[in-house]
Each structure stands twice: as C-alpha cells, then as structure tokens.
Motif scaffolding. Structure first.
Motif, PDB file in Angstrom:
ATOM      1  N   SER A 172       0.850  -1.193   0.000  1.00 10.30           N
ATOM      2  CA  SER A 172       0.000   0.000   0.000  1.00 10.30           C
ATOM      3  C   SER A 172       0.882   1.238   0.000  1.00 10.30           C
ATOM      4  N   HIS A 173       0.720   2.067  -1.014  1.00 14.26           N
ATOM      5  CA  HIS A 173       1.475   3.312  -1.122  1.00 14.26           C
ATOM      6  C   HIS A 173       0.484   4.462  -1.275  1.00 14.26           C
ATOM      7  N   HIS A 174       0.616   5.445  -0.409  1.00 12.56           N
ATOM      8  CA  HIS A 174      -0.298   6.586  -0.447  1.00 12.56           C
ATOM      9  C   HIS A 174      -0.206   7.298  -1.799  1.00 12.56           C
ATOM     10  N   GLY A 175      -1.358   7.582  -2.381  1.00 11.96           N
ATOM     11  CA  GLY A 175      -1.393   8.285  -3.653  1.00 11.96           C
ATOM     12  C   GLY A 175      -1.270   7.378  -4.860  1.00 11.96           C
ATOM     13  N   PHE A 176      -1.305   6.050  -4.640  1.00  6.12           N
ATOM     14  CA  PHE A 176      -1.182   5.103  -5.736  1.00  6.12           C
ATOM     15  C   PHE A 176      -2.377   4.153  -5.754  1.00  6.12           C
ATOM     16  N   ARG A 177      -2.734   3.717  -6.936  1.00  6.97           N
ATOM     17  CA  ARG A 177      -3.645   2.598  -7.100  1.00  6.97           C
ATOM     18  C   ARG A 177      -2.832   1.450  -7.666  1.00  6.97           C
ATOM     19  N   SER A 178      -3.304   0.226  -7.512  1.00  6.01           N
ATOM     20  CA  SER A 178      -2.490  -0.922  -7.900  1.00  6.01           C
ATOM     21  C   SER A 178      -3.363  -2.085  -8.318  1.00  6.01           C
ATOM     22  N   GLY A 179      -2.735  -3.069  -8.956  1.00  8.65           N
ATOM     23  CA  GLY A 179      -3.427  -4.277  -9.359  1.00  8.65           C
ATOM     24  C   GLY A 179      -2.452  -5.408  -9.602  1.00  8.65           C
ATOM     25  N   ARG A 180      -2.853  -6.626  -9.264  1.00 16.69           N
ATOM     26  CA  ARG A 180      -2.021  -7.802  -9.467  1.00 16.69           C
ATOM     27  C   ARG A 180      -2.139  -8.270 -10.915  1.00 16.69           C
ATOM     28  N   PHE A 181      -1.016  -8.668 -11.503  1.00 19.16           N
ATOM     29  CA  PHE A 181      -1.074  -9.150 -12.886  1.00 19.16           C
ATOM     30  C   PHE A 181      -0.294 -10.427 -13.143  1.00 19.16           C
ATOM     31  N   LEU A 182       0.522 -10.889 -12.187  1.00 18.74           N
ATOM     32  CA  LEU A 182       1.342 -12.067 -12.466  1.00 18.74           C
ATOM     33  C   LEU A 182       1.731 -12.746 -11.159  1.00 18.74           C
ATOM     34  N   ASP A 183       1.527 -14.066 -11.109  1.00 21.79           N
ATOM     35  CA  ASP A 183       1.954 -14.861  -9.951  1.00 21.79           C
ATOM     36  C   ASP A 183       3.142 -15.714 -10.338  1.00 21.79           C
ATOM     37  N   GLU A 184       3.912 -16.105  -9.339  1.00 25.43           N
ATOM     38  CA  GLU A 184       5.032 -16.988  -9.624  1.00 25.43           C
ATOM     39  C   GLU A 184       5.396 -17.804  -8.394  1.00 25.43           C
ATOM     40  N   GLN A 185       6.165 -18.834  -8.646  1.00 24.03           N
ATOM     41  CA  GLN A 185       6.806 -19.627  -7.603  1.00 24.03           C
ATOM     42  C   GLN A 185       8.302 -19.641  -7.898  1.00 24.03           C
ATOM     43  N   ARG A 186       9.064 -20.151  -6.963  1.00 28.25           N
ATOM     44  CA  ARG A 186      10.509 -20.266  -7.172  1.00 28.25           C
ATOM     45  C   ARG A 186      10.893 -21.733  -7.136  1.00 28.25           C
ATOM     46  N   ILE A 187      11.513 -22.195  -8.228  1.00 29.10           N
ATOM     47  CA  ILE A 187      11.815 -23.609  -8.414  1.00 29.10           C
ATOM     48  C   ILE A 187      13.260 -23.738  -8.888  1.00 29.10           C
ATOM     49  N   ALA A 188      13.923 -24.795  -8.455  1.00 27.42           N
ATOM     50  CA  ALA A 188      15.284 -25.065  -8.932  1.00 27.42           C
ATOM     51  C   ALA A 188      15.242 -25.356 -10.426  1.00 27.42           C
ATOM     52  N   VAL A 189      16.226 -24.826 -11.155  1.00 29.51           N
ATOM     53  CA  VAL A 189      16.307 -25.012 -12.605  1.00 29.51           C
ATOM     54  C   VAL A 189      17.741 -25.304 -13.009  1.00 29.51           C
ATOM     55  N   ALA A 190      17.874 -26.026 -14.119  1.00 31.09           N
ATOM     56  CA  ALA A 190      19.203 -26.337 -14.660  1.00 31.09           C
ATOM     57  C   ALA A 190      19.081 -26.572 -16.150  1.00 31.09           C
ATOM     58  N   ALA A 191      20.194 -26.476 -16.840  1.00 27.48           N
ATOM     59  CA  ALA A 191      20.224 -26.718 -18.283  1.00 27.48           C
ATOM     60  C   ALA A 191      20.079 -28.219 -18.547  1.00 27.48           C
ATOM     61  N   PRO A 192      19.352 -28.607 -19.606  1.00 25.33           N
ATOM     62  CA  PRO A 192      19.188 -30.037 -19.928  1.00 25.33           C
ATOM     63  C   PRO A 192      20.516 -30.770 -20.061  1.00 25.33           C
ATOM     64  N   GLU A 193      21.517 -30.132 -20.674  1.00 23.61           N
ATOM     65  CA  GLU A 193      22.799 -30.810 -20.860  1.00 23.61           C
ATOM     66  C   GLU A 193      23.478 -31.102 -19.527  1.00 23.61           C
ATOM     67  N   LEU A 194      23.264 -30.232 -18.533  1.00 24.55           N
ATOM     68  CA  LEU A 194      23.828 -30.471 -17.202  1.00 24.55           C
ATOM     69  C   LEU A 194      23.149 -31.668 -16.554  1.00 24.55           C
ATOM     70  N   LEU A 195      21.837 -31.761 -16.701  1.00 25.01           N
ATOM     71  CA  LEU A 195      21.092 -32.864 -16.090  1.00 25.01           C
ATOM     72  C   LEU A 195      21.367 -34.182 -16.803  1.00 25.01           C
ATOM     73  N   LEU A 196      21.720 -34.130 -18.092  1.00 20.26           N
ATOM     74  CA  LEU A 196      22.105 -35.359 -18.791  1.00 20.26           C
ATOM     75  C   LEU A 196      23.410 -35.913 -18.232  1.00 20.26           C
ATOM     76  N   ARG A 197      24.314 -35.015 -17.856  1.00 22.71           N
ATOM     77  CA  ARG A 197      25.594 -35.457 -17.293  1.00 22.71           C
ATOM     78  C   ARG A 197      25.427 -36.013 -15.895  1.00 22.71           C
ATOM     79  N   SER A 198      24.533 -35.399 -15.117  1.00 25.29           N
ATOM     80  CA  SER A 198      24.342 -35.824 -13.727  1.00 25.29           C
ATOM     81  C   SER A 198      22.932 -35.451 -13.302  1.00 25.29           C
ATOM     82  N   SER A 199      22.042 -36.429 -13.306  1.00 25.45           N
ATOM     83  CA  SER A 199      20.628 -36.163 -13.030  1.00 25.45           C
ATOM     84  C   SER A 199      20.415 -35.795 -11.563  1.00 25.45           C
ATOM     85  N   ILE A 200      19.300 -35.118 -11.312  1.00 29.04           N
ATOM     86  CA  ILE A 200      18.932 -34.715  -9.943  1.00 29.04           C
ATOM     87  C   ILE A 200      17.533 -35.252  -9.674  1.00 29.04           C
ATOM     88  N   GLN A 201      17.463 -36.329  -8.912  1.00 29.49           N
ATOM     89  CA  GLN A 201      16.191 -36.936  -8.557  1.00 29.49           C
ATOM     90  C   GLN A 201      15.815 -36.679  -7.110  1.00 29.49           C
TER      91      GLN A 201
END
Length: 299
Positions: A150-179
C-alpha cells in the motif's frame, strides 16, 4: 569533451547483443559479418574488457556485456524516440514505465512487441528502477514490482503470480541427473546476493539440511544467476515467471518442481493522477491479460 566509445561500434554491439550473432547483426546493418566483428573488437579494446564469449555454438554476453547492453539499448531507444519526435509531430501517447532489472530483461521486454502490435499509438518509455518504489513519482506513469503493498497516492493491481523452483540446463542434467536433494552434491549451486536465503529456504522446504555441494557461485543480480544456469554452469533457483521462456524453449528444465517456494506476486502501481488515462489503463489491462497466460507449475 565526453569520453564516448566509438559510436559505430555501439550500433554494431547493440545489434550483435540482440541477435547473439555477428552474421544477423551484419544483415540488419547491411554490412558483413567481418565488419561487425571488427567493430566489436574496437569497442572491447576501448572498454578494456570482453563483451562476448565466442563459443562453438554461438555468442554469449559476458557479465560486462549484459550490463553494457542494458544501458546501450536504453540510450539508443531514448535517442530514437527524441529524434522521431523532432522529425514529425507527436501523435503517439508515451507511457513511462519503471521496473526492476531482472523482471524487465526476462519477462517484460520479450512481451512488449505484443503490446506494440495491439496498441501501435502507445509508446512505452522503459527504464530500470533500483528501488522497490522510487521516490520521484512524477518520473513514471506505471511502476512494476512485487506486492501487495500500500502506497499513499497510488492505485495498484495484481497481474502475475510466480513460484521459485530449482532449474538447470538439460545438458547439465544429462551429465548428472537430480532426482533427490542429495544429488545436488555433484553440482554447483548458483546464488544471488540480493536474495541470499533462496537455497537455504529451498532445503528447508524439502526437509533437508544444507548439502555440501561441489562448489558454489554468487552473482550480484538474479538475471546473472539465471543466465549461468542457462549456460550449464550450475543449478539456480528460478522464479517461474522469469524462466518461463527458457523452460518453453528448452534452455532450462525444472528440478524437482514439487518443491516450489512461494513468492510474491507482481503488481502494477500507478499514481492517482493517471486514473482515467486510456493509454495507462490499456497497458495495465494488457499486463493482466499476458500475465494470465503464463505457465502453471504443479506443486
């Protein structure tokens, strides 16, 4: 006199950075691949640092190259806008939008062409904000950041949700998978100094103690750690909204997506003076529309 870099080299660098190809940059500027390469060498010598990594599979911006291109792109866009206004009467409605660096680079900019197609008479004047809410509210019509707040003098609206997930390049996971979490012992963990608790929070979420990994790297900005993951340097924690394009195009894969961390949603904030402004309302509605088409990740 200002100590300006060679301006012809700046144009060549901007084109090469956007295409990540000297050949495509040359096609855009109607010069040869070699001419682009020579201009880049001149600029790198002038700056005293490498701007690209020349890899067998193509070009990659260095950290200095990413930083320089962010500024160069904004400068050229601003210069083109001013020149266009002088050349012809102003009929375009300009909206000044400020946004955080990683979100701007990885989510907003790739989607702006869609807005331009829908609203050709509205120009987005985009700038990077270093703070969660800049103090000079007269410098923008729309500000994009996390919320809800909440900021005085502003109106607002939500437009995007997200989560945070571990990510890696496919070639890295081919070398050493993470299960399972213990598999991370064979990998490099990528950290972001502005979000230092991401990995410790992730290990808490999976019910595991922090693991002694092969090594760890810490980057100043989130976009650098994500780019390092794309280039198979290691495993990062990626906000789903900001890695969606990389996931869809196969540059990254989710790692154990069942262990997703909650994250704040993205909101638009507009000063009250913009209420009823048709162009601003159109931009905010577009954000909601595009944000609702994002990927859904199963927890």
């Amino acid at each position: 006199m200002r100590a300006l870099p060679p301006l012809n080299s700046i144009k060549a660098f901007d084109a090469a950075a956007r295409h990540l190809s000297f050949t495509k940059a040359g096609d855009e500027l109607c010069v040869t691949h070699g001419a682009i390469s020579r201009q880049i060498q001149v600029l790198e010598q002038w700056l005293g640092t490498a701007l690209f990594l020349r890899l067998p599979r193509g070009l990659q911006l260095t950290a200095d190259g990413m930083r320089f291109h962010t500024e160069v792109n904004a400068m050229l866009n601003s210069l083109a806008s001013v020149a266009d206004q002088i050349r012809r009467p102003q009929t375009t409605r300009i909206i000044r939008v400020q946004s955080l660096p990683t979100f701007t680079m990885r989510w907003l900019i790739p989607r702006l062409p869609d807005f331009q197609r829908r609203y050709p008479d509205v120009e987005i004047r985009l700038s990077i904000a270093a703070d969660a809410m800049p103090p000079r509210v007269n410098d923008f019509e729309v500000f994009l950041t996390g919320g809800p707040e909440s900021h005085h003098g502003f109106r607002s609206g939500r437009f995007l949700d997200e989560q945070r997930i571990a990510v890696a390049a496919p070639e890295l996971l081919l070398r050493s998978s993470i299960q399972q979490p213990s598999d991370l012992k064979q990998h490099v963990l990528l950290h972001t100094s502005s979000l230092p608790a991401l990995w410790s929070n992730w290990f808490s979420a999976v019910g595991s103690q922090t693991i002694e990994c092969r090594s760890e790297l810490t980057f100043e900005h989130l976009y650098l750690s994500i780019q390092a993951a794309v280039n198979a340097v290691g495993v990062a924690i990626g906000p789903t909204a900001l890695v969606a394009d990389d996931i869809n195009e196969g540059r990254l894969q989710y790692v154990m997506p069942q262990y997703a961390l909650p994250a704040r949603s993205y909101f638009w904030y507009c000063p009250e003076r913009t209420k009823g402004d048709a162009a601003v309302e159109a931009f905010c509605a577009w954000l909601v529309d595009v944000g609702n088409t994002g990927p859904v990740v199963a927890s």
